[in-house]
Design an enzyme around this catalytic site. Structure first.
Site, PDB file in Angstrom:
ATOM      1  N   ARG A 149       0.871  -1.173   0.000  1.00 17.09           N
ATOM      2  CA  ARG A 149       0.000   0.000   0.000  1.00 17.09           C
ATOM      3  C   ARG A 149       0.912   1.229   0.000  1.00 17.09           C
ATOM      4  NH1 ARG A 149      -2.125  -3.422   4.202  1.00 17.09           N
ATOM      5  NH2 ARG A 149      -4.190  -4.242   3.666  1.00 17.09           N
ATOM      6  N   LYS A 173      -2.032  -2.263   8.039  1.00 15.02           N
ATOM      7  CA  LYS A 173      -3.232  -1.754   8.693  1.00 15.02           C
ATOM      8  C   LYS A 173      -3.354  -2.339  10.089  1.00 15.02           C
ATOM      9  CE  LYS A 173      -6.331  -0.576   4.888  1.00 15.02           C
ATOM     10  NZ  LYS A 173      -7.638  -0.827   4.258  1.00 15.02           N
ATOM     11  N   HIS A 245      -1.710   2.123  -6.183  1.00 14.49           N
ATOM     12  CA  HIS A 245      -2.491   0.913  -5.932  1.00 14.49           C
ATOM     13  C   HIS A 245      -2.522  -0.002  -7.159  1.00 14.49           C
ATOM     14  CE1 HIS A 245      -4.440  -0.137  -2.219  1.00 14.49           C
ATOM     15  NE2 HIS A 245      -5.390  -0.773  -2.860  1.00 14.49           N
ATOM     16  N   ARG A 248       0.051  -2.528  -6.790  1.00 12.16           N
ATOM     17  CA  ARG A 248      -0.358  -3.554  -5.812  1.00 12.16           C
ATOM     18  C   ARG A 248      -1.304  -4.560  -6.472  1.00 12.16           C
ATOM     19  NH1 ARG A 248      -1.165  -4.562  -0.241  1.00 12.16           N
ATOM     20  NH2 ARG A 248      -3.311  -4.895   0.432  1.00 12.16           N
ATOM     21  N   HIS A 271      -4.232  -8.835   3.732  1.00 13.29           N
ATOM     22  CA  HIS A 271      -5.697  -8.819   3.806  1.00 13.29           C
ATOM     23  C   HIS A 271      -6.158  -9.591   5.034  1.00 13.29           C
ATOM     24  CE1 HIS A 271      -6.282  -8.120  -0.813  1.00 13.29           C
ATOM     25  NE2 HIS A 271      -6.074  -6.999  -0.155  1.00 13.29           N
ATOM     26  N   TYR A 280      -9.022 -11.288  -7.001  1.00 13.36           N
ATOM     27  CA  TYR A 280      -7.999 -11.596  -8.007  1.00 13.36           C
ATOM     28  C   TYR A 280      -8.262 -12.908  -8.722  1.00 13.36           C
ATOM     29  CZ  TYR A 280      -5.801  -7.625  -5.923  1.00 13.36           C
ATOM     30  OH  TYR A 280      -5.574  -6.353  -5.469  1.00 13.36           O
TER      31      TYR A 280
END
Length: 301
Positions: A149, A173, A245, A248, A271, A280
């Site tokens: 990110r 995150k 992004h 990514r 994630h 994906y």
């Protein structure tokens, strides 16, 4: 209870207990602020614990009438739901008014991705005659090699480069740590950047361990990374909407196309849920469809 103090307590909860980033916290608070603005405009004096489902349905109709897109509406409703779950947790309310609140149905938007050739074109388009050329090349290779990110890229630290082991350590995150393998190309470009550019900078005390720096020896901003990529994309004439992004997404889709295990991709992307990574597999199906269409004898005109 008053909205101001309740929202402030919610903000503290998100920051300290949920360990969310400032950007995420601000997004949640912005969603709740939209609800309080709605009550003010309708001249309704409703305390947080007095909100009922009909209030929220009227609020959703209000933001819809204002021209808010379904995707944004869904995000706002998600923020509102998080707020009332917090009130339930704190026993400020006994019944959650958002339990039956429905968000608009939106299609899952597949992100733009770049081909390997397009990534190579962007990397080669970096002006190496400029002092920051090597830094910018290292940035692109790191984004693509590790699927970071943009916030993770600008926070990447020299002390978290473990090149001998072939990994970098990321604080993602929720301040969760993860190790990501780093490829030879990215390692090479970072080492060249460290020797040719970073070593010559007068580094700010607060940025001594930050990897990518501006010419004043300070941490790069998110906007700067976006600007670098947008300018390169414009320079080479790419028609796609390219951002940090995009690298990514390209990292992830190229792994899935190559047969990588989805759980491994989930781990590398950071994630929380495998459902987020599953987007994906949709990209992969599109790739497979294109492959059939282009190469199978019965699919050709």
């Amino acid at each position: 209870m008053k909205w101001t103090s309740t929202i402030e307590n919610f903000k503290t909860y998100l920051t300290l207990e949920k360990s969310l980033s400032k950007n995420s916290v601000d997004a949640y608070i912005n969603d709740i602020t939209k609800l309080t603005t709605f009550f003010k405009e309708k001249n309704m004096e409703v305390a947080p614990e007095e909100v009922i489902l009909q209030h929220l349905k009227d609020f959703v109709a209000w933001i819809n009438d204002a021209g808010t897109s379904p995707r944004t509406q869904a995000r706002v409703i998600s923020g509102i739901k998080a707020f009332f779950k917090y009130l339930l947790l704190e026993e400020i309310i006994e019944k959650n008014p958002t339990a039956l609140l429905e968000a608009p149905k939106i299609g899952r938007k597949l992100p733009d991705t770049l081909t390997v050739d397009e990534i190579d074109i962007l990397v080669k388009a970096v002006d190496m005659n400029k002092a920051e050329g090597q830094r910018n090349r290292a940035i692109l290779e790191t984004l693509y090699s590790c699927g970071l990110r943009v916030s993770e890229l600008i926070d990447l630290r020299v002390s978290n480069l473990h090149f001998r082991m072939g990994f970098i350590k990321i604080h993602g995150k929720g301040n969760k740590e993860r190790l990501i393998p780093i490829g030879k190309k990215a390692k090479k470009e970072i080492k060249l950047y460290l020797k040719s550019y970073r070593v010559k900078l007068n580094i700010d005390k607060d940025s001594e361990d930050i990897l990518f720096l501006n010419r004043r020896g300070r941490k790069l901003s998110r906007v700067m990374i976006f600007t670098i990529i947008k300018n390169l994309s414009k320079k080479v004439g790419l028609k796609k909407n390219v951002s940090p992004h995009t690298f990514r997404h390209s990292f992830a889709s190229h792994l899935v196309e190559g047969g990588a295990d989805l759980r491994a991709v989930q781990e590398m992307l950071g994630h929380e849920s495998i459902l987020t990574t599953e987007i994906y597999t949709h990209l992969d199906r599109e790739y497979l469809k294109e492959t059939i269409k282009n190469f199978h004898p019965r699919s050709k005109d």
